[in-house]
Design an enzyme around this catalytic site. Structure first.
Site, PDB file in Angstrom:
ATOM      1  N   ASP A 298       0.824  -1.210   0.000  1.00  0.00           N
ATOM      2  CA  ASP A 298       0.000   0.000   0.000  1.00  0.00           C
ATOM      3  C   ASP A 298       0.861   1.265   0.000  1.00  0.00           C
ATOM      4  O   ASP A 298       1.817   1.375   0.764  1.00  0.00           O
ATOM      5  CB  ASP A 298      -0.886  -0.017   1.250  1.00  0.00           C
ATOM      6  CG  ASP A 298      -1.828   1.174   1.304  1.00  0.00           C
ATOM      7  OD1 ASP A 298      -2.674   1.269   0.415  1.00  0.00           O
ATOM      8  OD2 ASP A 298      -1.686   2.004   2.224  1.00  0.00           O
ATOM      9  N   GLU A 340       1.234  -0.723  -5.252  1.00  0.00           N
ATOM     10  CA  GLU A 340       0.144   0.253  -5.408  1.00  0.00           C
ATOM     11  C   GLU A 340       0.776   1.632  -5.493  1.00  0.00           C
ATOM     12  O   GLU A 340       0.920   2.338  -4.504  1.00  0.00           O
ATOM     13  CB  GLU A 340      -0.845   0.200  -4.249  1.00  0.00           C
ATOM     14  CG  GLU A 340      -2.098   1.034  -4.515  1.00  0.00           C
ATOM     15  CD  GLU A 340      -2.296   2.271  -3.640  1.00  0.00           C
ATOM     16  OE1 GLU A 340      -3.146   3.102  -3.978  1.00  0.00           O
ATOM     17  OE2 GLU A 340      -1.611   2.419  -2.615  1.00  0.00           O
TER      18      GLU A 340
HETATM   19  C1  GLC Z   1      -4.044   3.418  -0.462  1.00  0.00           C
HETATM   20  C2  GLC Z   1      -5.460   2.876  -0.401  1.00  0.00           C
HETATM   21  C3  GLC Z   1      -6.387   3.968  -0.020  1.00  0.00           C
HETATM   22  C4  GLC Z   1      -5.960   4.533   1.289  1.00  0.00           C
HETATM   23  C5  GLC Z   1      -4.475   4.943   1.280  1.00  0.00           C
HETATM   24  C6  GLC Z   1      -3.968   5.150   2.663  1.00  0.00           C
HETATM   25  O1  GLC Z   1      -3.889   4.356  -1.450  1.00  0.00           O
HETATM   26  O2  GLC Z   1      -5.809   2.317  -1.634  1.00  0.00           O
HETATM   27  O3  GLC Z   1      -7.712   3.516   0.034  1.00  0.00           O
HETATM   28  O4  GLC Z   1      -6.737   5.652   1.562  1.00  0.00           O
HETATM   29  O5  GLC Z   1      -3.666   3.951   0.747  1.00  0.00           O
HETATM   30  O6  GLC Z   1      -3.671   3.928   3.293  1.00  0.00           O
HETATM   31  C1  GLC Z   2      -3.435   9.441  -3.864  1.00  0.00           C
HETATM   32  C2  GLC Z   2      -2.282   8.537  -3.713  1.00  0.00           C
HETATM   33  C3  GLC Z   2      -2.682   7.106  -3.881  1.00  0.00           C
HETATM   34  C4  GLC Z   2      -3.911   6.786  -3.080  1.00  0.00           C
HETATM   35  C5  GLC Z   2      -4.997   7.756  -3.323  1.00  0.00           C
HETATM   36  C6  GLC Z   2      -6.139   7.466  -2.402  1.00  0.00           C
HETATM   37  O1  GLC Z   2      -3.821   9.493  -5.201  1.00  0.00           O
HETATM   38  O2  GLC Z   2      -1.278   8.844  -4.644  1.00  0.00           O
HETATM   39  O3  GLC Z   2      -1.634   6.292  -3.475  1.00  0.00           O
HETATM   40  O4  GLC Z   2      -4.397   5.533  -3.453  1.00  0.00           O
HETATM   41  O5  GLC Z   2      -4.535   9.040  -3.094  1.00  0.00           O
HETATM   42  O6  GLC Z   2      -7.256   8.209  -2.765  1.00  0.00           O
END
Ligand code: GLC
Ligand code: GLC
Length: 650
Positions: A298, A340
């Site tokens: 993540d 991710e």
């Molecule tokens: C990732 C998840 C997102 C979350 C963020 C913080 O981007 O996909 O849903 O808000 O991480 O953990």
């Molecule tokens: C931003 C971050 C991404 C996360 C997202 C959550 O775009 O770059 O990692 O998933 O916020 O909304």
């Protein structure tokens, strides 16, 4: 990087010191054969782990102590690893590219919203098999703070399942049962931050210096202000900037500042402290031993901070993920990482490597599929896929249409400019289109984190609502309903055939629409992403069996595509060549194969379109795998509105 000959000798010297101590402490606790397996892997991967940790922490006086702790954690995890997972380790080492098979199909869901709890998920295994899943990503299911916890992305303990969902034992049993049924379990490794209720955060708050050093805590605004000069705001609706005021239990009169990239209750971990790497390494290996086969890494972009930068995608972030990877190769080699990184495509690509993240979300394809639906043009998609799809042959994309997060327009502005498209203006158009504000738009999405200061905005909404089904159903025109279904199948048809692992956001296969009820829940009301995370209505899923229902119409056609993918080995692996269709509305690509290549054509417009058979180099007679229709192409080839073709030489 220190001098390489010096490092070679240091690697050897350090292992010569550490190994006897490990043997003394752990070897007698298992059989000689079992220890030998561990020691072989340790000797093989230790040099890489050592070099990576030296590159990140070379300046630390106590580095060797932390390296020794890391190896102890690896040995302890190995001793605790169940026998069936050790068998899986060996099987994956023999077949490291297992995830490139054309049988791979991923699904993702929330445990509570999809099935109530872990027991419910277990009861749904027959459905997962019916659909064809071989990989199931369960959204975060560990202990979190009550109320808003970012959909589970604020973890209070990796060793406890959220009691509302089940227990650790149930999770272990579920993982084993899924594995027996041919489905690999994927869970998140939320390693950029913990919740403010995690034991480490609690201890930091109580003033324990060891745990204060696990986070970024500043006595005043001086450093936060300095960092914020170059930081991007991620969730500005919830808190501006990247820091949250903190009063410690020890001195309630004084306000400190803690780094919180995402929400105020998600405290960023400080990886400049090697103890954090070791502690999170132990959590990671514990997850592996529960039976997790794919770890969704993540928010990889954010894990390293450096003053004067945007603190995203820094070189140390890569080195640390590679070090986690090396640790897995030693103690849980079956585990693979999915990156991710929802960032610029140049940066997304840098996380994908057999020694870093073996697989990765493909946010560029996702964003550009939606872009093509809105513009009815495929130029940017064609250009970007031609230049940016190819990967290291031992890795794979995870191709998706949407997930639980907002859709951000993360295409490359430089690519767009090549085609005369101005990134900023174009994003504004896309936001207007997908929030349904643009006249004639078929989409029914909501803005997410709309920032009036920067004009920035991302999009929430289910696949079906964004593709026009919600609007079509309200207006009750069969023509529009059919077009919306075709748009959904067009996107999923590309994702299923382009190369890599297709990922279905469960519910999309029956056309689940936006659910506006989140607005009544105070813990969710401020986060429009909940609009596309509906609670599953199982009666609606049952309707998939009736071809006269909307659910049945969509499900049957999607299942057919999934089945075709499973039957045709040409869909395995990553190799893909973007084709020139001679028509700006039709996207085309070829999956190469010595005898039976497949040419995929996708018409993004609501009009019939012809393509150039000469440019495409199609043979004289071709068959569409999907409809079994055969053409003699001498007189050209026409596509129906929003039609998808998978063509093979007849
Ligand atoms: C990732 C998840 C997102 C979350 C963020 C913080 O981007 O996909 O849903 O808000 O991480 O953990
Ligand atoms: C931003 C971050 C991404 C996360 C997202 C959550 O775009 O770059 O990692 O998933 O916020 O909304």
């Amino acid at each position: 990087m220190p001098d390489s000959a010096w490092l070679d000798s240091e690697t050897e010297i350090s292992l010569r010191r550490l190994l006897p101590r490990l043997i003394e402490k752990y070897a007698a606790r298992t059989t000689a054969a079992d220890w030998a397996v561990f020691e072989r892997r340790l000797r093989r991967h230790y040099p890489r782990l050592f070099r990576l940790l030296v590159s990140v922490y070379g300046e630390r006086y106590d580095l060797l102590f932390h390296i020794e702790r890391t190896l102890e954690i690896a040995a302890e995890a190995w001793l605790a690893r169940p026998a069936d997972l050790k068998e899986l380790d060996a099987a994956r080492e023999r077949d490291p590219l297992w995830f490139q098979s054309n049988r791979m199909l991923a699904g993702v869901c929330y445990v509570d919203l999809f099935a109530g709890n872990l027991k419910g998920i277990r009861n749904r295994i027959p459905y997962f098999k019916e659909l064809g899943l071989t990989y199931l990503h369960l959204m975060p299911l560990f202990k979190t703070p009550a109320g808003n916890n970012d959909g589970g992305y604020a973890i209070s303990s990796y060793r406890e399942v959220n009691p509302a969902l089940g227990t650790m034992d149930e999770l272990r049993d579920l993982a084993a049962e899924l594995r027996r049924e041919g489905i690999s379990l994927c869970l998140d490794f939320i390693f950029n931050h913990t919740s403010n209720e995690h034991e480490w955060a609690q201890r930091a708050r109580a003033g324990d210096p060891e745990y204060r050093n696990f986070y970024f805590i500043f006595p005043d605004r001086q450093m936060p202000d300095a960092y914020e000069r170059t930081l991007r705001e991620i969730f500005p609706d919830e808190h501006p900037g990247a820091f949250t005021p903190l009063t410690s239990d020890a001195s309630p009169e004084k306000t400190e500042w803690v780094w919180t990239t995402f929400h105020s209750f998600q405290w960023d971990l400080n990886y400049a402290n090697p103890a954090v790497f070791t502690a999170m390494g132990a959590e990671m290996l514990a997850l592996a031993n529960v039976g997790v086969e794919i770890l969704r890494m993540d928010a990889v972009a954010f894990i390293w901070k450096k003053l004067g930068t945007n603190c995203e995608n820094l070189p140390e972030a890569h080195l640390l993920i590679q070090a986690f990877n090396a640790l897995c190769r030693i103690a849980a080699p079956a585990l693979i990482f999915k990156s991710e990184a929802i960032v610029h495509p140049d940066d997304v690509a840098k996380y994908i490597h057999p020694e870093e993240c073996q697989i990765s979300y493909n946010p560029l394809l996702m964003a550009l599929l939606w872009n093509s639906l809105a513009t009815r043009k495929v130029r940017l998609l064609t250009y970007s896929m031609r230049h940016r799809f190819a990967l290291h042959p031992e890795t794979a994309w995870v191709n998706y249409v949407r997930v639980h997060d907002d859709i951000g327009w993360t295409f490359s502005d430089e690519d767009a400019l090549q085609l005369g498209i101005k990134g900023y203006d174009h994003r504004r158009f896309l936001n207007q289109f997908y929030t349904g504000r643009f006249p004639g738009s078929f989409a029914r999405g909501l803005p997410f984190q709309e920032n009036p200061k920067t004009g920035d905005c991302r999009i929430s909404g289910t696949c079906a609502s964004l593709a026009g089904l919600e609007k079509a159903l309200k207006e009750e025109t069969e023509k529009e309903v059919e077009l919306a279904l075709r748009r959904i199948l067009l996107l999923y048809g590309i994702v299923l055939s382009i190369g890599g692992i297709p990922l279905i956001y469960l519910g999309d296969e029956i056309g689940m629409l936006n659910d506006y009820s989140y607005r009544e829940d105070p813990a969710k009301a401020d986060d429009s992403r909940w609009v596309h995370r509906p609670r599953v209505d199982w009666d609606q899923f049952e309707r998939r069996k009736d071809p006269h229902t909307l659910e049945g119409r969509l499900y049957r056609r999607l299942r057919h595509l999934i089945e075709l993918r499973r039957q045709h080995a040409v869909f395995a692996g990553n190799r893909m060549e973007v084709a020139n269709t001679g028509n700006e509305h039709v996207f085309g690509f070829v999956r190469p194969h010595p005898q039976t290549p497949v040419t995929v054509l996708a018409n993004f417009s609501e009009q019939r379109q012809s393509v150039s058979v000469t440019l495409l180099g199609l043979p004289d007679t071709i068959t569409d795998l999907i409809t079994h229709k055969t053409w003699s192409v001498a007189r050209g080839l026409m596509l129906e509105p929003c039609e998808l073709l998978w063509l093979q030489p007849a």
